[in-house]
Design a protein around this motif. Sequence first.
Motif, short mmCIF file in Angstrom:
data_model
loop_
_atom_site.label_atom_id
_atom_site.label_comp_id
_atom_site.label_asym_id
_atom_site.label_seq_id
_atom_site.Cartn_x
_atom_site.Cartn_y
_atom_site.Cartn_z
N VAL A 29 -2.64 -6.00 -4.50
CA VAL A 29 -3.45 -6.48 -5.62
C VAL A 29 -3.87 -7.92 -5.33
CG1 VAL A 29 -3.37 -7.05 -8.08
CG2 VAL A 29 -2.33 -4.93 -7.24
N ASP A 60 2.26 -2.58 -7.82
CA ASP A 60 1.33 -3.18 -8.77
C ASP A 60 1.61 -4.68 -8.86
OD1 ASP A 60 -0.75 -2.93 -10.41
OD2 ASP A 60 0.37 -2.17 -12.14
N GLY A 61 0.58 -5.46 -8.95
CA GLY A 61 0.77 -6.91 -9.13
C GLY A 61 0.52 -7.67 -7.84
N TRP A 62 0.18 -8.93 -8.00
CA TRP A 62 -0.15 -9.80 -6.86
C TRP A 62 1.12 -10.19 -6.09
CZ3 TRP A 62 0.02 -15.61 -7.15
CH2 TRP A 62 -0.47 -16.19 -5.96
N ARG A 79 0.83 -1.21 0.00
CA ARG A 79 0.00 0.00 0.00
C ARG A 79 0.87 1.26 0.00
NH1 ARG A 79 -4.44 -2.08 4.44
NH2 ARG A 79 -5.85 -3.08 2.98
N VAL A 86 6.79 -9.73 -8.02
CA VAL A 86 6.28 -8.74 -7.05
C VAL A 86 6.90 -9.02 -5.68
CG1 VAL A 86 4.20 -7.85 -5.94
CG2 VAL A 86 4.17 -8.42 -8.37
N ALA A 101 2.26 1.55 -3.35
CA ALA A 101 1.31 1.22 -4.44
C ALA A 101 1.93 0.21 -5.40
CB ALA A 101 0.86 2.48 -5.18
N LYS A 144 -7.29 -1.13 -3.16
CA LYS A 144 -6.74 -1.72 -4.41
C LYS A 144 -5.42 -2.45 -4.15
CE LYS A 144 -9.71 0.39 -7.33
NZ LYS A 144 -10.62 0.89 -6.30
N PHE A 145 -4.86 -2.25 -2.95
CA PHE A 145 -3.55 -2.84 -2.63
C PHE A 145 -3.64 -3.60 -1.31
CE2 PHE A 145 -2.86 0.94 -5.16
CZ PHE A 145 -2.08 0.45 -6.19
#
Length: 358
Positions: free
Chosen positions: A221, A152-154, A147, A160, A150, A218-219
């Motif tokens: 992901v 991106d990606g799982w 978070r 990640v 931010a 959103k995080f």
Amino acid sequence: MPVPTFSSRLLAWFDRHGRQDLPWQHDATPYRVWVSEIMLQQTQVATVIPYFERFMQRFPDLETLAGASIDEVLHLWSGLGYYSRARNLHKTAGIVHQQHHGIFPLNIADTVNLPGIGPSTAGAILALSANQRHPILDGNVKRVLARHDAVDGWPGSPAVEKLLWLLAERYTPNKRVAAYTQAIMDIGATVCTRTRPRCVSCPVMDDCAAYRSDATDKFPVKRPRQSTPLRTTTMLILVDEQGSVLLQQRPPAGIWGGLWGFPETDAHDDIASWCDQHMDCKVVATESWPTLTHVFSHFRLDIQPLILRVSRQDQAVMERPGTVWYNARQPLRLGLAAPVRSLLDKLEGQKENHVTHC
Ligand code: SF4
């Protein structure tokens, strides 16, 4: 005045709000911290505390644990779940007893080689008990970092996870590593919670990318949805001269267990011989209907309906166990799977259309 760093803000928060009175924080030996870290995997602090205290009363040091029977260790673990953790603790105690003279190894390479100890747990043990500088990356820390930056990606994907390890490494300070390690674990557990994080109480709110873009939900992901596996079947809809349809009861286990449905077959089977041998029927006409798709929670089933107009060889043989000739005009009280019901309705509708047009 220097700009406060990520770690200095976490440490300042920890000094005021962090958890500093947990049982394993008193006399934080590698042995006690190790046992607590293993217990805390997949289990919340409040649940772990009484188990930890009972465990320490019975096994106050590594040598006592190494000399105990596995049954006794499992007995004290009862109710905590994930019993492989207890078996690994016992195994590790034996290894440390034999290979390290009973002294828990205080270097990362040896620690991470012990059963049940991954890189994050190894880092936590050495940071919390020996103030060694090692990053940690448990589930809570992954959430905070994903978070804050931010990401991106799982986080379960190797690329990640690698990025998260780099962030964990970058933010870990050179001093007060034990306090920082506890702080970031505490932030994840009590402030940056999975749902509804308490951002206004968070010491890194000002530069948290997810908070600033109002995207904390959103995080991290979420795991990408796996594509649903596809299965196929052919449903044989045997219709006799009277318009009755053959139904069979399905086995009690499996999909639509115990409900009634059409016989099913592999599309490559010789259907005419199958009807002859198993149902005493001669196929006089066949018609293929469009494929139906039925979606289950873990797979999709493509159903190819095949209408078989049959002549029954022995009308006297009405039914066998688990088999009925179903007449929609005198419906029986049978449990029918949803696609079977819709195919029977379609068949009945066809008959009515046929009558209307004649
Ligand atoms: S500001 Fe909110 S989302 Fe960002 S790290 Fe803090 S608690 Fe988590």
